[in-house]
Design an enzyme around this catalytic site. Structure first.
Site, short mmCIF file in Angstrom:
data_model
loop_
_atom_site.label_atom_id
_atom_site.label_comp_id
_atom_site.label_asym_id
_atom_site.label_seq_id
_atom_site.Cartn_x
_atom_site.Cartn_y
_atom_site.Cartn_z
N TYR A 134 147.92 -18.81 48.15
CA TYR A 134 148.56 -18.04 49.84
C TYR A 134 149.69 -19.44 50.09
O TYR A 134 150.04 -20.03 50.25
CB TYR A 134 147.36 -18.33 50.40
CG TYR A 134 146.40 -17.61 50.32
CD1 TYR A 134 146.90 -16.03 49.72
CD2 TYR A 134 145.27 -18.05 51.38
CE1 TYR A 134 145.52 -15.60 49.47
CE2 TYR A 134 144.48 -16.55 51.26
CZ TYR A 134 144.61 -15.81 50.84
OH TYR A 134 143.62 -15.05 50.31
N GLY A 186 150.78 -6.55 53.54
CA GLY A 186 151.67 -6.32 53.88
C GLY A 186 151.76 -6.00 55.56
O GLY A 186 152.49 -5.85 57.00
N GLY A 187 149.90 -5.65 55.64
CA GLY A 187 149.42 -5.98 57.36
C GLY A 187 149.58 -4.52 57.56
O GLY A 187 149.53 -3.39 57.05
#
Length: 303
Positions: free
Chosen positions: A71, A228-229
């Site tokens: 991340y 991407g949400g």
């Protein structure tokens, strides 16, 4: 719904091995960048804001943070942000879960998944970045349905050596979970799951509960939007329940996840402090049998 005087403890608790956590946790994937995560061209996020979100999460009672060494954006690393915000020393009750298997090169491009020879290095990198002498929980993230025995065996050895406290598996099939459990205890399964996402996992979710294994769904808000949400579009069923409670669709999706069983642990991620507060508040949302039936119908129609 009100978001005043909220605390993650309202969601209830579950034990990851011998570590008790509140069922609303926090996922760190969205902290290092603005917009979609896990992309080489991701725009780095604001460091002070990210650190503020992490500290606020702990203030709101979050004691389960999910992270990974992969991340990161060009300037930010989720692990380093966690270390800077919460380390020196970390709160005694804070459980930091990380995962190994996936790999990205220094430019942010994806590399081949780690084999047995690379896994110790990934564990040591997480230790270094987080500033820890052991990792509370390490999930082995899998691609495909091949045997995980050799790779999980490496982590089991590191657990025996004291570098890892507990083990989990991620993106796995029931058969892979069974294989892992012949090697070492497994305290959690981390798979994609949410309203309308992977209804084929329902039986697996129930099985984990029967076995006392936590089920930790990822993408439970974004679902098919993945890293991407959330897409912004929402179903009428979710909107109907949200309006009835004065809640957001994201809160309804989190609440539905928690209603699937006491062993489900939500790890919604955000870099927005207001979204963080709303996510934690979702742990107070109690859905009626009628509302659950409505949402369950939507979930099953996606099969």
């Amino acid at each position: 719904m009100t978001t005043e005087t909220i605390n993650a403890s309202a969601s209830g608790t579950w034990k990851l091995g011998d570590m008790e956590v509140n069922r609303i946790g926090f996922g760190a994937m969205r902290l290092p960048q603005n917009g979609p995560a896990l992309r080489a061209d991701a725009v780095p996020g604001d460091r002070d804001r990210a650190i503020g979100v992490l500290r606020k999460a702990v203030e709101l009672g979050v004691n389960h943070i999910d992270t990974a060494a992969f991340y990161f954006s060009s300037l930010r690393s989720a692990n380093e942000l966690i270390n800077s915000a919460l380390g020196g020393p970390y709160p005694d009750d804070l459980v930091i879960a990380t995962k190994v298997g996936p790999a990205r090169d220094l430019s942010g491009e994806w590399a081949a998944h780690a084999g047995p020879a690379q896994l110790r290095g990934q564990v040591e990198e997480n230790l270094r970045q987080l500033g820890r002498d052991h990792l509370d929980l390490v999930n082995l993230r899998i691609l495909g349905t091949d045997s995980l025995a050799e790779r999980f065996g490496v982590l089991a050895e590191l657990r025996e050596a004291g570098l890892i406290r507990h083990l989990g598996v991620s993106n796995v099939t029931p058969e892979q979970l069974a294989e892992a459990r012949t090697i070492a205890p497994v305290v959690c399964v981390q798979n994609p799951y949410g309203i309308g996402m992977r209804p084929d996992q329902d039986e697996f979710v129930r099985f984990c509960g029967e076995e006392g294994i936590a089920f930790v769904p990822f993408y439970s808000i974004a679902t098919t939007g993945r890293e991407g949400g959330a897409s912004g579009a929402e179903s009428e069923e979710v909107l109907t329940v949200a309006r009835a409670h004065g809640a957001s669709p994201a809160q309804v999706r989190l609440a539905w996840t928690l209603h699937r069983g006491p062993h489900l642990l939500a790890i919604p991620g955000t870099g927005n402090p207001d979204h963080l507060t709303a996510n934690v508040a979702a742990g107070t949302l109690r859905l009626s049998e009628t509302e659950l039936a409505l949402l369950d119908g939507l979930h099953q129609r996606s099969a």
